[in-house]
Design an enzyme around this catalytic site. Structure first.
Site, short mmCIF file in Angstrom:
data_model
loop_
_atom_site.label_atom_id
_atom_site.label_comp_id
_atom_site.label_asym_id
_atom_site.label_seq_id
_atom_site.Cartn_x
_atom_site.Cartn_y
_atom_site.Cartn_z
N ASN A 226 -23.20 10.02 -35.18
CA ASN A 226 -24.56 10.48 -35.45
C ASN A 226 -24.63 11.90 -36.01
O ASN A 226 -25.60 12.27 -36.68
CB ASN A 226 -25.42 10.38 -34.19
CG ASN A 226 -25.81 8.94 -33.88
OD1 ASN A 226 -25.82 8.09 -34.76
ND2 ASN A 226 -26.12 8.67 -32.62
N GLY A 227 -23.61 12.70 -35.74
CA GLY A 227 -23.56 14.03 -36.33
C GLY A 227 -23.45 13.93 -37.85
O GLY A 227 -24.17 14.63 -38.59
N HIS A 228 -22.55 13.07 -38.32
CA HIS A 228 -22.43 12.84 -39.76
C HIS A 228 -23.74 12.30 -40.34
O HIS A 228 -24.19 12.74 -41.41
CB HIS A 228 -21.32 11.82 -40.05
CG HIS A 228 -19.94 12.29 -39.74
ND1 HIS A 228 -19.17 11.71 -38.77
CD2 HIS A 228 -19.19 13.28 -40.28
CE1 HIS A 228 -17.99 12.31 -38.74
NE2 HIS A 228 -17.98 13.27 -39.64
N SER B 182 -17.93 14.31 -32.35
CA SER B 182 -16.73 14.46 -33.17
C SER B 182 -16.06 13.11 -33.31
O SER B 182 -16.10 12.28 -32.39
CB SER B 182 -15.77 15.45 -32.50
OG SER B 182 -14.51 15.43 -33.13
N SER B 183 -15.42 12.89 -34.44
CA SER B 183 -14.66 11.66 -34.64
C SER B 183 -13.54 11.55 -33.61
O SER B 183 -13.17 10.45 -33.19
CB SER B 183 -14.08 11.63 -36.06
OG SER B 183 -15.11 11.66 -37.02
N ASP C 218 -17.75 22.87 -36.90
CA ASP C 218 -16.63 23.54 -37.55
C ASP C 218 -17.15 24.81 -38.23
O ASP C 218 -17.14 24.93 -39.46
CB ASP C 218 -15.97 22.61 -38.56
CG ASP C 218 -15.42 21.36 -37.91
OD1 ASP C 218 -14.39 21.46 -37.23
OD2 ASP C 218 -16.01 20.28 -38.09
#
Length: 281
Positions: free
Chosen positions: A34-36, A186-187, A151
């Site tokens: 969901n961050g992406h 994070s992935s 990041d």
């Protein structure tokens, strides 16, 4: 939504679509979460077309085991992107399409940004980041590119890269999205066991504690506090904690009123390396 695997056909497609409006770009290494998706949605809201790249870049890994274990879920990623509303192009290349015969990174001088925190622990990492981001931006030629603040050091590096290479693109940083327990999305989270996922919440709790105490506690005492918190939790191993100047990323020894500071953490849950950060003032 169209998926391209070769830069030549992608460039041809974009050369015609460029006439219809702005292009947004979201570079990813896949295993989308969901961050992406928040980055893609922001890009969709501000552009006529959004390109999402999915590429696990070998030159930014200084640990081959980490590279091999990095989660790869291209079919799931594409299915997730298809659910979004808006014009999306996916670029899903092989290593040879971007690096041809030489899988190597260009060396950059980022003015010292590359030597702090992640740079100390992942030698050559930011050369790999700079190399691939430069390649992708030159292929896509976006008006705006979107990067997550998880990041944060990478975000600052990319902004410096754009200045160094005079790339005609606007770089936008987007807020960190978090799991219900506070862990930054994070992935790599997909590699955590249920127990590790639960225990990894200490990262967010500790950063929050530092933020709340920042105005009344010395940096030395905050460093000690964080070390103690992680010693109390046997499931996570602290690699580093640093309070740094947001602009220079240099480690802060004492506070000054004119500067903005951010706290950075890197820690291991078993073999899985997790990073996070939080603004302090």
């Amino acid at each position: 939504m169209v998926v391209y695997t070769q830069k030549e056909t992608l460039v041809q497609a974009l050369s015609s679509t460029k006439k219809i409006g702005k292009i947004g770009f979201v570079p990813t290494m896949g295993a989308l979460h969901n961050g992406h998706i928040s980055l893609v949605n922001k890009a969709l809201g501000e552009n006529n077309l959004v390109v999402v790249s999915i590429f696990v870049n070998p030159t930014q890994f200084n640990n081959n085991s980490d590279l091999q274990k990095y989660p790869r879920t291209p079919d799931d990623d594409i299915s997730l992107l298809k659910k979004l509303k808006g014009e999306i192009i996916v670029y899903l290349p092989e290593v040879s399409d971007l690096y041809e015969d030489a899988v190597s990174a260009k060396h950059y001088n980022f003015g010292g940004l590359e030597n702090e925190m992640e740079g100390k622990h992942r030698k050559g990492h930011f050369d790999g980041v700079g190399t691939i981001v430069s390649k992708l931006i030159k292929i896509v030629k976006p008006d705006t590119a979107y990067f997550g603040e998880k990041d944060f050091q990478q975000l600052q590096i990319v902004k410096k890269l754009v200045s160094i290479e005079n790339l005609p693109v606007n770089i936008v940083g987007c807020p960190i999205l978090r799991e219900k327990n506070g862990l930054a999305m994070s992935s790599r989270n997909k590699r955590l066991t249920a127990k590790q996922f639960e225990e990894a919440a200490i990262i967010y709790r500790t950063l929050n504690e530092v933020r709340k105490k920042f105005s009344t506690t010395s940096i030395a005492d905050l460093n000690t506090l964080v070390a103690e918190r992680f010693l109390q939790n046997p499931h996570l191993k602290l690699e580093y904690f640093e309070i740094a100047n947001e602009k220079t990323l240099k480690t802060a020894k004492r506070k000054t009123k004119a500067s903005k500071y951010r706290a950075f953490i890197a820690a291991f849950a078993g073999e899985v390396r997790l990073i996070d950060n939080m603004p302090l003032n």
